[in-house]
Scaffold this active site. Structure first.
Site, PDB file in Angstrom:
ATOM      1  N   SER A 213      -1.645   2.566  -6.437  1.00 44.07           N
ATOM      2  CA  SER A 213      -1.567   1.594  -7.628  1.00 44.07           C
ATOM      3  C   SER A 213      -0.582   1.990  -8.571  1.00 44.07           C
ATOM      4  O   SER A 213      -0.214   1.217  -9.851  1.00 44.07           O
ATOM      5  CB  SER A 213      -2.893   0.891  -8.046  1.00 44.07           C
ATOM      6  OG  SER A 213      -3.689   2.040  -8.394  1.00 44.07           O
TER       7      SER A 213
ATOM      8  N   GLU B 218      -4.938   3.431   4.406  1.00 42.26           N
ATOM      9  CA  GLU B 218      -4.990   2.053   4.530  1.00 42.26           C
ATOM     10  C   GLU B 218      -5.032   1.618   6.060  1.00 42.26           C
ATOM     11  O   GLU B 218      -4.033   1.987   6.965  1.00 42.26           O
ATOM     12  CB  GLU B 218      -4.127   1.184   3.996  1.00 42.26           C
ATOM     13  CG  GLU B 218      -4.202   1.276   2.294  1.00 42.26           C
ATOM     14  CD  GLU B 218      -3.535  -0.009   1.689  1.00 42.26           C
ATOM     15  OE1 GLU B 218      -2.677  -0.687   2.064  1.00 42.26           O
ATOM     16  OE2 GLU B 218      -3.379   0.551   0.302  1.00 42.26           O
TER      17      GLU B 218
ATOM     18  N   GLU C 166     -11.856  -3.394   0.358  1.00 45.75           N
ATOM     19  CA  GLU C 166     -11.270  -4.187  -0.783  1.00 45.75           C
ATOM     20  C   GLU C 166     -11.372  -5.625  -0.739  1.00 45.75           C
ATOM     21  O   GLU C 166     -10.862  -6.010   0.340  1.00 45.75           O
ATOM     22  CB  GLU C 166      -9.834  -3.642  -1.132  1.00 45.75           C
ATOM     23  CG  GLU C 166      -9.007  -4.292  -2.234  1.00 45.75           C
ATOM     24  CD  GLU C 166      -7.774  -3.504  -2.751  1.00 45.75           C
ATOM     25  OE1 GLU C 166      -7.674  -2.595  -2.106  1.00 45.75           O
ATOM     26  OE2 GLU C 166      -7.252  -4.310  -3.401  1.00 45.75           O
TER      27      GLU C 166
HETATM   28  O1  KIV Z   1      -4.478   2.283  -4.890  1.00 42.42           O
HETATM   29  C1  KIV Z   1      -5.372   2.022  -5.415  1.00 42.42           C
HETATM   30  O2  KIV Z   1      -5.533   2.022  -6.775  1.00 42.42           O
HETATM   31  C2  KIV Z   1      -6.436   1.579  -4.532  1.00 42.42           C
HETATM   32  C3  KIV Z   1      -7.723   0.931  -5.163  1.00 42.42           C
HETATM   33  C4  KIV Z   1      -7.466  -0.400  -5.649  1.00 42.42           C
HETATM   34  C5  KIV Z   1      -8.688   1.017  -4.360  1.00 42.42           C
HETATM   35  O3  KIV Z   1      -5.966   1.807  -3.564  1.00 42.42           O
END
Ligand code: KIV
Length: 272
Positions: A53, A123, A190
């Site tokens: 993220s 993932e 998620e």
């Molecule tokens: O990249 C991220 O911040 C995440 C979280 C939302 C679990 O994978």
């Protein structure tokens, strides 16, 4: 007042399993730099995720796809330098593990060696089973991530709640069991229905950490910029803003701007 049941000097993958067994919820937040990680760690958060993220909140990209392995290692290195207690988990970015297990292992080794991180997150379920097994075989702890998997956004087209259909829920449940069976130490779920998430958490011994997955799981994770209220536009139902840093920062910047323009800063005491 702290509600922790056992004091941990250092959180390990084993501590998280113990927490689940002792019915103690696990707290997890993202961080992408030294200063933020230091504050998050000192606040007693159990797990710090160097999430991809960062692609959104640090670099301003629309998706998590553009961030590179080198950039993730850069973010993770700063985080590690700020952390004394938390377990630091780093996302394997898109394109660094999907092609084959050897590439997945190479990418994970780079993260562990070059940043000093404690674990990686990936993932997907059965599609990446062989890669996860290869990484685990090298002694690198892996956190799984099921439900909404933002690296596959173009496959699904939306960021809506996942696994609402029976067949998707079944696949998710099977994938969670598989991730536990092959040796993942925890699973992020998620944006899935709370009832399904609770069922998954009960079906496995490893901790299930939710984001938009209700209160029946073993812990919660949020993106730190979101929970601090830095971004006014992003408002999913699951997000609780613990402060309004956007307004607080804007006010501080405006005040500084006014002080510079009016020559009120620096004062006599603020110069040599
Ligand atoms: O990249 C991220 O911040 C995440 C979280 C939302 C679990 O994978």
């Amino acid at each position: 007042m702290s509600v922790a049941k056992k004091q941990y000097k250092r959180i390990t993958v084993k501590s998280l399993g113990e927490m689940k067994a002792n019915n103690e919820k696990i707290s997890m937040l993202t961080s992408y730099d030294f200063t933020m990680a230091q504050i998050v760690d000192q606040a007693g958060i159990d797990v710090i995720l160097v999430g991809d993220s960062a692609s959104n909140v640090m670099a301003g990209h629309e998706t998590t796809l553009p961030i590179t392995l080198d950039q993730m290692i850069y973010h993770a290195s700063g985080v590690i330098r700020g952390v004394k207690r938390a377990l630091v988990v780093v996302d394997l970015p898109f394109g660094s593990y999907q092609s084959d297990p050897k590439e997945a292992l190479r990418s994970s080794i780079r993260i562990m060696k070059e940043s000093g991180a404690h674990a990686v997150k990936m993932e997907g379920g059965r599609e990446i089973k062989d890669s996860i097994k290869r990484i685990l075989k090298a002694g690198i702890p892996v956190m799984g991530h099921l439900g909404l998997t933002p690296q596959s956004i173009y496959k699904f087209g939306t960021y809506t709640v996942r696994a609402k259909e029976e067949y998707e829920a079944e696949k998710l449940k099977e994938d969670a069991l598989m991730l536990e069976r092959i040796g993942c130490f925890a699973i992020v779920l998620e944006k899935v229905p709370a009832k399904l998430a609770a069922e998954v958490a009960q079906s496995v011994q490893v901790p299930v950490i939710g984001i938009g997955a209700g209160n029946g799981v073993d812990g919660q994770v949020l993106v730190v910029h979101d929970m601090l209220g830095m971004n006014k536009e992003f408002s999913p139902r699951f997000l609780r803003r613990y402060t309004d840093l956007n307004s607080i920062m804007t006010e501080a910047f405006q005040k500084y701007n006014d002080d510079v323009k009016s020559k009120a800063f620096p004062s006599d005491q603020e110069q040599y």
